[in-house]
Scaffold this motif. Sequence first.
Motif, PDB file in Angstrom:
ATOM      1  N   GLU A 279     -15.292  21.797  70.985  1.00  0.00           N
ATOM      2  CA  GLU A 279     -15.427  23.157  71.483  1.00  0.00           C
ATOM      3  C   GLU A 279     -14.574  24.116  70.657  1.00  0.00           C
ATOM      4  O   GLU A 279     -13.452  23.798  70.276  1.00  0.00           O
ATOM      5  N   TRP A 280     -15.144  25.296  70.406  1.00  0.00           N
ATOM      6  CA  TRP A 280     -14.453  26.314  69.629  1.00  0.00           C
ATOM      7  C   TRP A 280     -14.697  27.680  70.262  1.00  0.00           C
ATOM      8  O   TRP A 280     -15.633  27.866  71.041  1.00  0.00           O
ATOM      9  N   GLU A 281     -13.867  28.637  69.885  1.00  0.00           N
ATOM     10  CA  GLU A 281     -14.040  30.017  70.328  1.00  0.00           C
ATOM     11  C   GLU A 281     -14.869  30.765  69.298  1.00  0.00           C
ATOM     12  O   GLU A 281     -14.485  30.874  68.130  1.00  0.00           O
ATOM     13  N   GLY A 282     -16.025  31.280  69.715  1.00  0.00           N
ATOM     14  CA  GLY A 282     -16.840  32.111  68.840  1.00  0.00           C
ATOM     15  C   GLY A 282     -16.597  33.575  69.156  1.00  0.00           C
ATOM     16  O   GLY A 282     -16.540  33.969  70.315  1.00  0.00           O
ATOM     17  N   ILE A 283     -16.436  34.410  68.126  1.00  0.00           N
ATOM     18  CA  ILE A 283     -16.095  35.813  68.320  1.00  0.00           C
ATOM     19  C   ILE A 283     -16.991  36.678  67.457  1.00  0.00           C
ATOM     20  O   ILE A 283     -17.330  36.302  66.314  1.00  0.00           O
ATOM     21  N   LEU A 284     -17.426  37.815  67.975  1.00  0.00           N
ATOM     22  CA  LEU A 284     -18.198  38.757  67.164  1.00  0.00           C
ATOM     23  C   LEU A 284     -17.339  39.236  65.997  1.00  0.00           C
ATOM     24  O   LEU A 284     -16.165  39.582  66.182  1.00  0.00           O
ATOM     25  N   PRO A 285     -17.894  39.287  64.781  1.00  0.00           N
ATOM     26  CA  PRO A 285     -17.072  39.551  63.592  1.00  0.00           C
ATOM     27  C   PRO A 285     -16.796  41.014  63.305  1.00  0.00           C
ATOM     28  O   PRO A 285     -16.197  41.339  62.289  1.00  0.00           O
ATOM     29  N   HIS A 286     -17.198  41.941  64.175  1.00  0.00           N
ATOM     30  CA  HIS A 286     -17.068  43.366  63.879  1.00  0.00           C
ATOM     31  C   HIS A 286     -15.684  43.896  64.250  1.00  0.00           C
ATOM     32  O   HIS A 286     -15.119  43.533  65.273  1.00  0.00           O
TER      33      HIS A 286
ATOM     34  N   HIS B 234     -11.682  46.290  68.085  1.00  0.00           N
ATOM     35  CA  HIS B 234     -12.196  44.962  68.410  1.00  0.00           C
ATOM     36  C   HIS B 234     -11.508  43.924  67.531  1.00  0.00           C
ATOM     37  O   HIS B 234     -11.182  44.187  66.374  1.00  0.00           O
ATOM     38  N   GLN B 235     -11.280  42.764  68.072  1.00  0.00           N
ATOM     39  CA  GLN B 235     -10.583  41.615  67.480  1.00  0.00           C
ATOM     40  C   GLN B 235      -9.065  41.751  67.541  1.00  0.00           C
ATOM     41  O   GLN B 235      -8.370  40.749  67.568  1.00  0.00           O
ATOM     42  N   LYS B 236      -8.549  42.985  67.605  1.00  0.00           N
ATOM     43  CA  LYS B 236      -7.104  43.170  67.714  1.00  0.00           C
ATOM     44  C   LYS B 236      -6.707  43.468  69.163  1.00  0.00           C
ATOM     45  O   LYS B 236      -5.880  42.776  69.745  1.00  0.00           O
ATOM     46  N   ASP B 237      -7.296  44.524  69.738  1.00  0.00           N
ATOM     47  CA  ASP B 237      -6.933  44.946  71.082  1.00  0.00           C
ATOM     48  C   ASP B 237      -7.832  44.329  72.148  1.00  0.00           C
ATOM     49  O   ASP B 237      -7.414  44.165  73.291  1.00  0.00           O
ATOM     50  N   TYR B 238      -9.059  44.050  71.786  1.00  0.00           N
ATOM     51  CA  TYR B 238      -9.973  43.352  72.692  1.00  0.00           C
ATOM     52  C   TYR B 238     -10.954  42.560  71.839  1.00  0.00           C
ATOM     53  O   TYR B 238     -11.048  42.767  70.619  1.00  0.00           O
ATOM     54  N   LYS B 239     -11.664  41.652  72.462  1.00  0.00           N
ATOM     55  CA  LYS B 239     -12.627  40.852  71.711  1.00  0.00           C
ATOM     56  C   LYS B 239     -13.736  40.379  72.631  1.00  0.00           C
ATOM     57  O   LYS B 239     -13.544  40.225  73.846  1.00  0.00           O
ATOM     58  N   LEU B 240     -14.891  40.174  72.029  1.00  0.00           N
ATOM     59  CA  LEU B 240     -16.036  39.593  72.719  1.00  0.00           C
ATOM     60  C   LEU B 240     -16.195  38.172  72.215  1.00  0.00           C
ATOM     61  O   LEU B 240     -16.387  37.943  71.011  1.00  0.00           O
ATOM     62  N   VAL B 241     -16.066  37.196  73.115  1.00  0.00           N
ATOM     63  CA  VAL B 241     -15.998  35.798  72.723  1.00  0.00           C
ATOM     64  C   VAL B 241     -16.972  34.966  73.552  1.00  0.00           C
ATOM     65  O   VAL B 241     -17.372  35.345  74.654  1.00  0.00           O
ATOM     66  N   ARG B 242     -17.321  33.819  72.991  1.00  0.00           N
ATOM     67  CA  ARG B 242     -18.191  32.877  73.691  1.00  0.00           C
ATOM     68  C   ARG B 242     -17.896  31.486  73.156  1.00  0.00           C
ATOM     69  O   ARG B 242     -17.732  31.305  71.946  1.00  0.00           O
ATOM     70  N   LYS B 243     -17.813  30.530  74.050  1.00  0.00           N
ATOM     71  CA  LYS B 243     -17.538  29.158  73.621  1.00  0.00           C
ATOM     72  C   LYS B 243     -18.728  28.610  72.861  1.00  0.00           C
ATOM     73  O   LYS B 243     -19.884  28.788  73.259  1.00  0.00           O
ATOM     74  N   ILE B 244     -18.437  27.945  71.736  1.00  0.00           N
ATOM     75  CA  ILE B 244     -19.470  27.265  70.967  1.00  0.00           C
ATOM     76  C   ILE B 244     -19.050  25.809  70.773  1.00  0.00           C
ATOM     77  O   ILE B 244     -17.861  25.481  70.831  1.00  0.00           O
ATOM     78  N   VAL B 245     -20.027  24.940  70.571  1.00  0.00           N
ATOM     79  CA  VAL B 245     -19.766  23.520  70.389  1.00  0.00           C
ATOM     80  C   VAL B 245     -20.330  23.093  69.036  1.00  0.00           C
ATOM     81  O   VAL B 245     -21.501  23.322  68.737  1.00  0.00           O
ATOM     82  N   ARG B 246     -19.462  22.464  68.222  1.00  0.00           N
ATOM     83  CA  ARG B 246     -19.873  21.948  66.928  1.00  0.00           C
ATOM     84  C   ARG B 246     -19.357  20.535  66.769  1.00  0.00           C
ATOM     85  O   ARG B 246     -18.162  20.292  66.924  1.00  0.00           O
TER      86      ARG B 246
END
Length: 546
Positions: free
Chosen positions: A112-119, A96-108
């Motif tokens: 707009e930014w890309e939010g990603i699970l940190p694992h 995860h994070q290298k070969d695939y990732k779980l992402v969700r758009k966040i707004v701050r």
Amino acid sequence: PNNVPGYVHSLDGAWETNPLLSSVYKDDSRTKGLAPIPTLVVPDEESISASGGNDSDDGNAPAPPHQSHPRRFASLLSLFSVNDVGTVISQPGIKHQKDYKLVRKIVRNGEEWEGILPHDVLTVEEARRAFEVGGFSLVINALQRRWGPIAALTRQVQNEAGSSHVSVNCYLTPDTRDNSGGRAPVEVDKDGHVARRNAFEYHWDWMDVIVLQISGTKLWSISRAPAEYLSTRDLKVKPTLDQVDRYLSPVNEKTQDLSGQGRYDDFLLRPGDALYIPRGFMHNASTISPSTIEAQYGGFAFNDEFTNELMSGPSLHLTLGLEVAFEASYEALVHHALAAWFVSQPKTQKQNGEDIYVLSASDCADEKSKGVPWTTLLHLVVGDVARRGCRSGEEDGCILRESVPRGDLWEDRTSKKMKQDDRKEVLLSSIQAIQKYTHADSVVRIATQILDEQYAEGNHESDFYVPVIGVKDRLNEMRCIVRRAGELVDEEDVRRQLHLFEQFVREKPFGDSILSPFESHLESIWKNSIRQDDVNLLRAGQQIVE
């Protein structure tokens, strides 16, 4: 149909010019409106009507079985499907994070930014919960290294389009049903759906992309003009709020003003659709709720279960990244021509009555360099004009960012001799633009940027890296340019050297001395990428594509 005047509605015509939607849906509402996306509908025998099934003489005829649907449906589903996603992320060694990732758009703060699970490591069950409950999109990078049919597709596209490399990413976005059980702070409609789900913020890419919608639907917003004309890798940045407003605002409905940049009318990508977006065009995509589809787009009511099933559920699409990057552009062709010119000169202290060094050893004594040869400085001049010209009204310098026509598709349209003559004329026009727009102070800036990138932690790639001169072996020359070029380099001397270079290009056989090294370099890039993909395919237990 030619639904948008002033645009070309075929891929070879729209190439590097405007986005293009290719659809299997006939009489499509997406071809109408104030600013419709340029659209090409496949021939009648391969299209389906809004009433369902393949188009026929009798619009009320029952839909045929799904085997009779357009060939594109079957072709896309044979490439990859939702059922294959779990197989890929379960392959040995995938991270995860290298070969695939779980992402969700966040707004701050309005951005707009890309939010990603940190694992680093996720089980398939953890990924499934993040997808279904958390509303995260799943992105698989470089799928051509993990799935044989995708690898075959990329190699076919690379041969036809002549790109330096083709990669494929997979994007699986959940539908809008809220499965959080009330734990997520989201608003839902009466049917339990959130309004939309996004994986990424508004952005543009440094590669041309072809999007293939396999299942589900996705709403797209695309700018009508590029935010960065034919963006290179190093020119891709996060869009400013002003750029988002300028390039992605809707057309003014009251005045119907089409003169501003703005965006095309938002449109839904449906199963079987293909979408081309040139590099530099800002865009975004999201899944939207069934009630929004019904209210804004009239919903979909096809007569057969197969089409309705494809329309529903998560959205799965593949994005083919056709990398022109630096290597396959006219800028690269100029660099190779410069290298050929320099090699052709006698190895003496004087060449054509000119010093081979623009800055001498004494000028560069502090850097312990033998001096800066003209070839190094001229390579920097070319790189500077290619990046600066399109931003400052120097339009004839923009051609340096365009791709050089090559590959099977271009071979079908022109003879080899004509193609070489055309390339040579464009190359000469590029050199003339470089002569016009060269600035010594800009060369200092680009040399500074090269040095900054060389020392940036973990940054080993740069579009300023020119393999034909080996920038990494010339860092002392770059330091000398930064320190002394603004003071000692005369722009008229630079233009005189460029004029001599132009004469060389006019007089020399184009194919052997210039085009062949350019093609050989691209061939080596292609072979290296194929070799790397094959190693990864073997590790993933996939069949190597011949």
